[in-house]
Each structure stands twice: as C-alpha cells, then as structure tokens.
Motif scaffolding. Structure first.
Motif, PDB file in Angstrom:
ATOM      1  N   ALA A  85      13.930  41.304  27.976  1.00  0.00           N
ATOM      2  CA  ALA A  85      15.381  41.701  28.131  1.00  0.00           C
ATOM      3  C   ALA A  85      16.080  41.123  26.935  1.00  0.00           C
ATOM      4  CB  ALA A  85      15.978  41.413  29.330  1.00  0.00           C
TER       5      ALA A  85
ATOM      6  N   GLN B  86      16.960  46.156  24.745  1.00  0.00           N
ATOM      7  CA  GLN B  86      17.907  46.111  25.593  1.00  0.00           C
ATOM      8  C   GLN B  86      17.438  47.108  27.160  1.00  0.00           C
ATOM      9  OE1 GLN B  86      20.941  44.665  26.118  1.00  0.00           O
ATOM     10  NE2 GLN B  86      21.156  43.971  23.937  1.00  0.00           N
ATOM     11  N   SER B  87      17.830  46.912  28.187  1.00  0.00           N
ATOM     12  CA  SER B  87      17.444  47.641  29.459  1.00  0.00           C
ATOM     13  C   SER B  87      17.532  49.106  29.095  1.00  0.00           C
ATOM     14  CB  SER B  87      18.354  47.386  30.655  1.00  0.00           C
ATOM     15  OG  SER B  87      18.033  48.030  31.643  1.00  0.00           O
ATOM     16  N   GLY B  88      16.318  49.805  29.494  1.00  0.00           N
ATOM     17  CA  GLY B  88      16.755  51.490  29.149  1.00  0.00           C
ATOM     18  C   GLY B  88      15.890  51.882  28.167  1.00  0.00           C
TER      19      GLY B  88
ATOM     20  N   GLN C  34      10.699  49.967  34.907  1.00  0.00           N
ATOM     21  CA  GLN C  34      10.947  48.909  33.814  1.00  0.00           C
ATOM     22  C   GLN C  34      10.538  47.608  34.360  1.00  0.00           C
ATOM     23  OE1 GLN C  34      14.716  49.244  31.396  1.00  0.00           O
ATOM     24  NE2 GLN C  34      14.982  47.186  31.956  1.00  0.00           N
TER      25      GLN C  34
ATOM     26  N   GLU D 162      10.609  43.731  33.547  1.00  0.00           N
ATOM     27  CA  GLU D 162      11.349  42.549  32.731  1.00  0.00           C
ATOM     28  C   GLU D 162      10.803  41.297  32.996  1.00  0.00           C
ATOM     29  OE1 GLU D 162      15.615  42.725  32.422  1.00  0.00           O
ATOM     30  OE2 GLU D 162      15.519  44.975  33.334  1.00  0.00           O
TER      31      GLU D 162
ATOM     32  N   HIS E 277      23.913  37.963  30.864  1.00  0.00           N
ATOM     33  CA  HIS E 277      22.480  37.735  31.219  1.00  0.00           C
ATOM     34  C   HIS E 277      21.544  37.274  30.106  1.00  0.00           C
ATOM     35  CE1 HIS E 277      22.614  40.870  34.718  1.00  0.00           C
ATOM     36  NE2 HIS E 277      23.273  39.832  35.014  1.00  0.00           N
TER      37      HIS E 277
ATOM     38  N   ASP F 232      17.405  35.527  30.097  1.00  0.00           N
ATOM     39  CA  ASP F 232      16.421  35.034  30.944  1.00  0.00           C
ATOM     40  C   ASP F 232      15.854  33.548  31.491  1.00  0.00           C
ATOM     41  OD1 ASP F 232      14.764  34.054  28.912  1.00  0.00           O
ATOM     42  OD2 ASP F 232      13.454  35.963  28.796  1.00  0.00           O
TER      43      ASP F 232
ATOM     44  N   ARG G  46      15.513  53.465  39.895  1.00  0.00           N
ATOM     45  CA  ARG G  46      15.956  54.235  38.528  1.00  0.00           C
ATOM     46  C   ARG G  46      15.088  55.344  38.095  1.00  0.00           C
ATOM     47  NH1 ARG G  46      17.221  49.287  34.242  1.00  0.00           N
ATOM     48  NH2 ARG G  46      18.685  48.200  35.434  1.00  0.00           N
TER      49      ARG G  46
ATOM     50  N   SER H  67      18.515  35.578  34.781  1.00  0.00           N
ATOM     51  CA  SER H  67      17.507  36.728  35.383  1.00  0.00           C
ATOM     52  C   SER H  67      15.835  36.014  35.236  1.00  0.00           C
ATOM     53  CB  SER H  67      17.139  38.059  34.586  1.00  0.00           C
ATOM     54  OG  SER H  67      18.487  38.418  34.469  1.00  0.00           O
TER      55      SER H  67
ATOM     56  N   HIS I 136      12.130  47.296  38.212  1.00  0.00           N
ATOM     57  CA  HIS I 136      12.801  48.212  38.788  1.00  0.00           C
ATOM     58  C   HIS I 136      11.874  49.386  38.897  1.00  0.00           C
ATOM     59  CE1 HIS I 136      16.654  46.432  37.282  1.00  0.00           C
ATOM     60  NE2 HIS I 136      16.142  46.105  36.267  1.00  0.00           N
TER      61      HIS I 136
ATOM     62  N   HIS J 197      24.003  46.387  42.570  1.00  0.00           N
ATOM     63  CA  HIS J 197      22.594  45.932  42.280  1.00  0.00           C
ATOM     64  C   HIS J 197      22.268  45.019  43.310  1.00  0.00           C
ATOM     65  CE1 HIS J 197      22.147  47.700  37.987  1.00  0.00           C
ATOM     66  NE2 HIS J 197      23.410  48.365  38.800  1.00  0.00           N
TER      67      HIS J 197
END
Lengths: 230, 230
Positions: free
Chosen positions: A157, A129-131, A110, A112, A207, A209, A106, A48, A53, A80
């Motif tokens: 992330a 973690q995402s979210g 967010q 990243e 995933h 980065d 979303r 990534s 988002h 996605h």
C-alpha cells in the motif's frame, strides 16, 4: 476529458479551495478544526500490518458458504474493523500464516503486504493505492474451509492520508491532492507526494505500513505534519 | 572544550570548507570529482542486511581459539568483507539464525539489526551510529564452537554516508556534518540530518538498512542526492 461524477467533485473542490485561500469566503472554524490540535496541519499516524480484504465469493470459498466476519477490534476509520478470521498466504517461495482479515467485505479481494513479505512469499507487490489492482500479481489464499487462488490483488500500500471533509476544507485540500509530510526524529525527513483521500465519515490519519513506520521511527498515534503549500 | 585530534581535524576541515566555498581557494576538480557522475551531489545507496562485527575474544569463543574469518565477498568500503561465518542471535522472544559476520574483526562486538528484527528477538535496538555502544542492550550469540552473551552492542544503524576526503572537499563537507538527502520515486522524499563520515580510503555510499530501503523504494546502487546547503 470525460465529465464523470469524480471529475465534477474535483472541480467543485478546487473552486472551493481557491475561494477559501483567497479569502473570498471567510474561513469559519469547523467543529473538526475546533476539536483538532492547535496546529491544524498535524496528522496522527496509523501503522498497518499485513492484511487482506475479502470479496463475498472468496469469503465463501475460504470460510464456507454464507460465512460472516467476526468483529474483533474497530479500526480508526469508521465502520472498518479487524476480524477474528485469519488466512494463510502461499507464494512460490514461502508462506505467511495468521494474516488478518479486515472487514467489511469488499467488491474485490485485496492483499496488502510489505516489500519484505513479498521477498518471503516470492511475490513482488507493486506500490499501489487501495483499489488500484490492474496488473497486480495474484496469490494462493488458504482458509479453514478451502483455498482460492486470486489472479490479481497483491499490493504494497502506498502511504496516504484519510481526511474528513471539514478538515480538507480548512486546509484547502481536495481528494487526490498530494502533500508533503514532515516526520521528526533521528529517522525523520519529508515524505513527498502523500495522497489525501477526503471523505465522510472518516478519521484524520496517515496510513503507513510496518516497514515505513520502522524506517521513519514512527508508531501508532505519533504526529506528522502536512507542509502548507508555499 | 578539550583540544583533541578529532577536534583539530574538525576545525581544519571547517576552515578549508569555508575557504573553498568563498572562492578564496580555487576549487580544482579532483580525481574523484572527475570520475564521479555529472552531478557531484549524487550518492549511490548500499543496503545493509542484519550482521555482526566480532571482537577477537568473541571470535575465539564462538569459532574456537585463534579462528580466523573466511573472506566471502568484498564490501564497497575498502578492506571490509562479508565472511563465510554466520552466527545465531538468541533473544528473550526468539532467535535469528544465519546472521552474517562482517570482517575484519573490531575492538568491540557490534550487532546491527532492524527494528523488526528487534521485535522478533525481544530486544529493542536503539538507533545509533556504528561504534556508539554506550547504554545499548546485549544479546546471546551462538557459534559452532560455543556461545557468548554480550552485555551491550545491539543497535539499529542510523543511516549515514561514507565519503572520500576528495569528495568532501569538493562539496565543502566535514566528517560529522549532517546533510539532507533527496530520494526520488513514489516512496521518495527527503531524509533529514544524514551524518557524513569522511575518511580515506573509502567509497562514496549511503548506508541504509533493509527496512529503510524497502520503505523508501531503494535498492543497492540507486542514486540519491545530497541537497546543497542554501
């Protein structure tokens, strides 16, 4: 302990995983397992780059009321996609332009970025973690229609594995489990405690980065291996 | 097999290491071991940003005939220092300015950049140990006095551990040995095959580049741990 939906799901998964691993339930090869590589523990890598988002409200502010994202390229995770739209991030120390928006929208915006991006911007992104956006820094985001300053939402992330339910059942894993992952090559080794996110529809993929990919000698679609529990 | 000095050194070290590990020679705590942290396998981290080592000839071309480096900050390895002097690297895709020169001068010019730097410049740095420059790409280097184009010498440095002889004897390690190194934290794990360079004078230190540091959650002076051989 609160008995909510996710806890019930977790308990059921643990029971199922134990039943399979103790041979009480014969482990029939699922469609996913048949289509998978010979070694069922192999996982393709997805790298990534920095991205964002957007929430509906921030999309309105940045691209105009009612604006919609333009699909440019599908991501491996079903539904996605990378959008044509990009934004500029403005931190106290510097800015990063052409930051790709990922769709769909979303509930919360967010951002990243990598640790190095954080140095350029003058923002320190916590590893999350995402979210998981509690106590994360905010940033100014600039789009063609306007700008918004979010109060939280900037993270680096944490590496993670997306896993279809059929694969998780085959491997005896539940959502939220942490696994060790082996990376080969001169910059290889073992990544500890990589969290698995089980869900359908999803595509098996770890995933990381760009900094992690470069530091580990990994690129898109390289294979890494979940270490079976001993 | 050619019996050169380094091979003899290697054989002697192997014999010594085996003698110590089999208890034939009592392992007396050395000054280094006494001064070291309680766990003798702990190693402090040193993070390297992009930099360049210059040959006398390239120093002349870039900073003027007979120019000398100006000491700015000592590095942990004895005798090594960051100089005030910087250069610009010009690749086919882009350039990087303010690239720090490290002293003292060397026999051959060597440019150490990250994988991401390679993308910015349009040069692909192979992963190499310092000094291993066969079949590495070249690059244009610009200084205040002039420019040179080196035909080889651009690498991404492979992580490695500098180790004083006394520590190596205590741990039963020889120069060139590859060890596994444990990194703690949410981006932690085990780095495989980290090469040890034994020599005096030297300071115990594991060198990684900035991408590796960010990807592993490491910063200068963090402690990692060599995994004892089982």
């Amino acid at each position: 302990m609160q008995l909510n939906e996710s806890l019930v799901e977790r308990i059921l998964c643990d029971i199922l995983a134990r039943t399979v691993s103790e041979g009480l339930l014969p482990q029939t090869p699922s469609a996913a397992a048949v289509a998978a590589p010979v070694d069922p523990y192999l996982v393709p890598v997805g790298v990534s780059n920095r991205h964002i988002h957007l929430s509906r409200a921030d999309m309105d502010a940045l691209f105009g009321p009612g604006a919609s994202l333009t699909r440019m390229k599908a991501m491996k995770q079903p539904g996605h996609y990378a959008a044509k739209e990009t934004v500029t991030l403005k931190g106290p120390k510097g800015e990063l332009s052409k930051v790709r928006v990922l769709g769909p929208m979303r509930g919360s915006t967010q951002v990243e970025i990598s640790v190095a991006d954080g140095f350029s911007l003058g923002v320190r992104p916590p590893l999350r973690q995402s979210g998981d956006l509690d106590d994360t820094p905010g940033i100014e985001i600039v789009g063609p229609h306007g700008a918004v300053t979010i109060q939280r939402g900037v993270i680096a992330a944490l590496r993670h594995i997306h896993m279809p339910v059929a694969v998780a059942v085959d491997l005896g894993l539940c959502s939220g489990d942490a696994v060790d992952v082996e990376v080969s090559g001169p910059r290889g080794g073992i990544l500890s405690g990589v969290v698995v996110r089980v869900g359908d529809p999803s595509t098996l993929e770890m995933h990381v980065d760009i900094e992690e990919a470069n530091a580990l000698g990994l690129k898109n679609d390289d294979l890494v291996r979940i270490l079976p529990r001993s």
